[in-house]
Write an enzyme that holds these catalytic residues in place. Structure first.
Site, short mmCIF file in Angstrom:
data_model
loop_
_atom_site.label_atom_id
_atom_site.label_comp_id
_atom_site.label_asym_id
_atom_site.label_seq_id
_atom_site.Cartn_x
_atom_site.Cartn_y
_atom_site.Cartn_z
N LYS A 183 0.83 -1.02 0.11
CA LYS A 183 -0.01 0.00 -0.09
C LYS A 183 1.01 1.32 0.00
CE LYS A 183 -4.77 0.82 1.68
NZ LYS A 183 -5.53 0.20 0.52
N GLU A 219 -6.93 -5.83 -10.71
CA GLU A 219 -8.00 -5.30 -9.80
C GLU A 219 -8.12 -3.72 -10.03
OE1 GLU A 219 -6.49 -4.02 -5.81
OE2 GLU A 219 -4.46 -4.36 -6.14
C1 LIG Z 1 -6.48 -0.46 0.01
C2 LIG Z 1 -6.42 -1.46 -1.04
C3 LIG Z 1 -7.76 -2.37 -1.48
C4 LIG Z 1 -8.51 -2.60 -0.36
O1 LIG Z 1 -8.15 -3.23 0.69
P1 LIG Z 1 -8.96 -3.36 2.18
O2 LIG Z 1 -7.78 -3.87 3.30
O3 LIG Z 1 -9.96 -4.21 1.74
O4 LIG Z 1 -9.43 -2.06 2.45
C5 LIG Z 1 -7.70 -2.82 -2.74
N1 LIG Z 1 -6.84 -2.53 -3.64
C6 LIG Z 1 -5.91 -1.50 -3.45
C7 LIG Z 1 -4.87 -1.16 -4.70
C8 LIG Z 1 -5.78 -0.82 -2.31
O5 LIG Z 1 -4.92 -0.14 -2.12
#
Ligand SMILES: *Cc1c(COP(=O)(O)O)cnc(C)c1O
Length: 340
Positions: A183, A219
């Site tokens: 992240k 995604e």
């Molecule tokens: C934060 C994020 C998610 C979702 O993650 P959660 O832990 O379910 O909030 C999905 N994809 C990306 C690229 C993210 O940064």
């Protein structure tokens, strides 16, 4: 204690400052920190984060359960994910147990901002870390700041979750051996051009495919995908460059252990999209957003669940996970962490 005088039903997803935030500084190999009232960050003009974007973040929520407890959802998984982000970005790890304690501490200090049960609003919690000392030659910073602020956010779906339309994009989010699985703020900086372009063209989100072959679903910019096939099997795409969503991992457990569904975690080809019965996007903000339509270069894939409501299996997953979060359904061990 009295809840703040906020119209919980009408706030959106934007920053509202609260009373306290958590700040810890890393210097000479150790972390030191605590709560503060000051919302401003003062750093040197040459700070590592401002030059080479050395930063990562997390996102989770606190809310009020049906029986009036203040809780947050699986903060240990955010701590573990931030650890892997820090390791990949050569940042010092903020110890996982201290991370969970700091989350609890900052929520407790802002307890009057936790929206009441049934309002649909929640307290969004944003932990993050960045390189704070001057860095001009390209290298990791020596000093870092870890912070957590909280901000109340409104119900993600006002008046029910309406299916959205997304497009298959020609741009890439994450290189095969890059940073898609962590992240990092930089993953978002480079997605901004494309999300603005998607909106200008009438799409809600971009669906990214694997950059190497452009045949497999990855995604969207900020949410994982979940599918339901025509036999009722839940299918989630597998790839080393997908961000490991805590919501998606929780939904997989809910599908298997609460709903008795088959779950497959595997590569999902774009060419299979038209075979699925339902599709959704999952993440902390919305839990699941149903997808009605995917636009792929002139071709429209319309899911049988349609553009009016969530498909039946995705609805069951949504209702069960939100039921667990809100304390209406018994949670697996350790999922709900009470703040008291
Ligand atoms: C934060 C994020 C998610 C979702 O993650 P959660 O832990 O379910 O909030 C999905 N994809 C990306 C690229 C993210 O940064």
């Amino acid at each position: 204690m009295a809840k703040k005088n906020i119209d919980w039903g009408s706030i959106g997803f934007s920053y509202i400052p609260t009373d306290k935030r958590y700040v810890a500084n890393f210097k000479d190999g150790k972390w030191e920190g605590g709560l503060t009232s000051d919302p401003n960050v003062v750093i040197n003009e040459c700070a590592g984060v401002l030059q080479y974007s050395q930063s990562c973040f997390e996102g989770l929520k606190a809310y009020t359960t049906e029986d009036g407890r203040t809780v947050c959802f699986r903060p240990d998984l955010n701590a573990a994910r931030m650890k892997s982000s820090c390791e990949r970005l050569k940042m010092p790890v903020f110890p996982e147990d201290k991370f969970v304690e700091a989350v609890k501490e900052v929520v407790k200090a802002n307890i009057d901002y936790v929206p009441p049960y049934g309002s649909g609003a929640t307290l969004y919690i944003r932990p993050y870390m960045f390189g704070s000392n001057p860095v001009i030659g390209v290298k990791p910073a020596d000093e870092y700041q870890f912070r957590i602020f909280v901000t109340p956010v409104g119900p993600y779906f006002k008046g029910g979750a309406k299916p959205i339309t997304i497009r298959v994009t020609d741009l890439d989010r994450a290189a095969p051996r890059g940073t898609g699985h962590i992240k990092a703020g930089l993953n978002y900086a480079m997605s901004l051009y494309n999300i603005v372009d998607a909106h200008e063209n009438g799409f809600d989100e971009n669906l990214y495919v694997d950059p190497a072959t452009r045949t497999k679903v990855e995604e969207t910019g900020g949410a994982n995908c979940i599918f339901v096939d025509k036999n009722g099997t839940v299918v989630v795409p597998k790839s080393p460059s997908i961000l490991p969503s805590i919501t998606r991992r929780s939904l997989v457990t809910v599908a298997k252990d609460y709903l008795g569904l088959n779950v497959e975690e595997r590569e999902v080809y774009l060419s299979e999209l038209s075979d699925f019965a339902e599709m959704g996007l999952c993440g902390t903000a919305a839990v699941i957003s149903p997808i009605g339509k995917v636009y792929d270069h002139g071709k429209e894939i319309c899911f049988p669940s349609g553009m009016d409501e969530m498909g039946p299996t995705i609805k069951k997953l949504y209702d069960t996970l939100t039921g667990i979060q809100m304390g209406r359904i018994e949670a697996p061990e350790g999922w709900i962490v009470e703040i008291k």
